[in-house]
Design an enzyme around this catalytic site. Structure first.
Site, PDB file in Angstrom:
ATOM      1  N   ASP A  91       6.425   2.570   6.984  1.00 32.82           N
ATOM      2  CA  ASP A  91       6.432   1.531   8.018  1.00 32.82           C
ATOM      3  C   ASP A  91       7.541   0.524   7.682  1.00 32.82           C
ATOM      4  OD1 ASP A  91       3.650   0.531   6.162  1.00 32.82           O
ATOM      5  OD2 ASP A  91       5.412  -0.768   6.339  1.00 32.82           O
ATOM      6  N   HIS A 106      10.338   7.512   0.658  1.00 34.29           N
ATOM      7  CA  HIS A 106       9.699   8.582   1.439  1.00 34.29           C
ATOM      8  C   HIS A 106      10.148   8.587   2.892  1.00 34.29           C
ATOM      9  CE1 HIS A 106       6.125   8.929  -1.602  1.00 34.29           C
ATOM     10  NE2 HIS A 106       7.247   9.451  -2.057  1.00 34.29           N
ATOM     11  N   CYS A 117      21.999  19.299  11.534  1.00 33.13           N
ATOM     12  CA  CYS A 117      23.249  18.800  10.926  1.00 33.13           C
ATOM     13  C   CYS A 117      23.043  17.638   9.975  1.00 33.13           C
ATOM     14  CB  CYS A 117      24.229  18.390  12.044  1.00 33.13           C
ATOM     15  SG  CYS A 117      23.803  16.826  12.832  1.00 33.13           S
ATOM     16  N   ASN A 198      -3.916  -3.876  -7.271  1.00 34.32           N
ATOM     17  CA  ASN A 198      -4.519  -2.850  -6.427  1.00 34.32           C
ATOM     18  C   ASN A 198      -5.966  -3.229  -6.111  1.00 34.32           C
ATOM     19  OD1 ASN A 198      -3.696  -0.261  -5.233  1.00 34.32           O
ATOM     20  ND2 ASN A 198      -5.436   0.573  -6.373  1.00 34.32           N
ATOM     21  N   LEU A 199      -6.494  -2.627  -5.041  1.00 35.76           N
ATOM     22  CA  LEU A 199      -7.880  -2.954  -4.661  1.00 35.76           C
ATOM     23  C   LEU A 199      -8.854  -2.553  -5.758  1.00 35.76           C
ATOM     24  CD1 LEU A 199      -9.646  -4.010  -2.325  1.00 35.76           C
ATOM     25  CD2 LEU A 199      -9.894  -1.641  -1.555  1.00 35.76           C
ATOM     26  N   GLU A 200      -8.553  -1.396  -6.368  1.00 35.71           N
ATOM     27  CA  GLU A 200      -9.447  -0.913  -7.444  1.00 35.71           C
ATOM     28  C   GLU A 200      -8.611  -0.164  -8.467  1.00 35.71           C
ATOM     29  OE1 GLU A 200     -11.768   1.197  -4.697  1.00 35.71           O
ATOM     30  OE2 GLU A 200     -10.200   2.683  -4.327  1.00 35.71           O
TER      31      GLU A 200
END
Ligand code: BV8
Length: 225
Positions: A91, A106, A117, A198-200
């Site tokens: 995004d 990515h 091409c 991080n969340l967890e």
């Protein structure tokens, strides 16, 4: 002055309403990764793959950056040293939060790629395989996304940045996809301080010097301040 290298994953965009991949109910529990995120899947059924990415592109275009994206953009603006952001996300919420230097390892939903091409161009909101390439005219349009089995973008540049980082922060990623999952090991080997937000706990939590657990829109602004 300290060089900060940031790596983000789907967790930073979760609170903007964009799905993550491996949480309960995540994208890979709704779609078969082999069908929609591999070159073989695209060759078998380009229409299915385009509809998968057209839906994600619409979600992303309709979403808004959250406090975590905005905090990282402030860090880039205010930090006296170099700040480099590597994202696994496709995004454009970091850019829309005002972040200038974003490495999309990515690929990007906002970009199209010609499978014939190699030309890149700004993706329309919806894309179809038969759309002619603006360069070569071939009906070989694909999303500019790095699928499983494909080489991520900018790997040499990324490895140079990590080798010269003083601080490496990993934000909102489960650490299950390579080569991104290997970056913390490279950062540790380069002597950088490593932080996970991080969340967890993730697969890689044990490899970080420091960890902050909670929703990105809480822990990232707190960490940046
Ligand atoms: C390559 C497309 C080689 C874009 C993606 C066995 C061992 C090692 C490697 C492999 C192996 N078998 C196969 C491989 C290689 C493979 C791989 O790693 N597979 C894994 C599954 C084992 N890797 C590849 O194929 C890569 N290419 O290796 O090429 C090569 C060499 C030479 C020449 C040619 C080729 C390509 C990898 C890229 C694949 N493309 N997606 C798209 O559709 O979006 S990967 C996909 O996973 C996404 O890009 C995503 O970004 C990425 C990582 O996922 P996360 O971002 O971490 O998201 P996830 O849901 O997993 O986790 C979310 C986290 O957020 C969780 O921890 C959660 O707790 C947290 N969270 C949730 N809510 C919040 C939150 N945190 C904070 N706040 C919240 N509110």
């Amino acid at each position: 002055m300290q060089k900060i290298v940031l790596l983000t994953g789907a967790g930073i965009s979760a609170e903007s309403g964009l799905g993550t991949f491996r949480d309960a109910g995540g994208i890979w529990s709704q779609y078969d990764l082999e069908e929609v995120a591999t070159p073989e899947g695209f060759a078998r059924n380009p229409a299915l793959v385009h509809s998968f990415y057209n839906a994600r592109r619409a979600n992303a275009l309709d979403a808004a950056p959250n406090a975590a994206h905005e905090a990282l953009a402030r860090l880039e603006r205010d930090w006296p040293g170099e700040v480099v952001l590597i994202t696994q996300n496709v995004d454009d919420l970091h850019e829309r939060a005002g972040h200038n230097r974003v490495i999309h390892m990515h690929g990007e939903l906002t970009q199209a790629l010609c499978a014939a091409c190699g030309a890149h161009w700004e993706a329309p909101r919806e894309m179809f395989a038969e759309d002619p390439c603006p360069e070569c005219g071939e009906p070989a349009t694909r999303p500019d996304i790095v699928w499983f089995g494909e080489m991520p973008y900018d790997m040499d540049l990324i490895e140079r940045h990590i080798a010269s980082a003083s601080l490496f922060a990993s934000i909102g990623t489960s650490g299950q996809v390579f080569p991104a999952a290997g970056f913390v090991m490279q950062a540790n080997a380069a002597g950088a301080e490593t932080v996970e937000l991080n969340l967890e706990a993730s697969e890689l939590s044990g490899m970080f010097d420091e960890r902050h657990e909670g929703p990105a829109s809480d822990v990232v602004p707190q960490w940046v301040e």
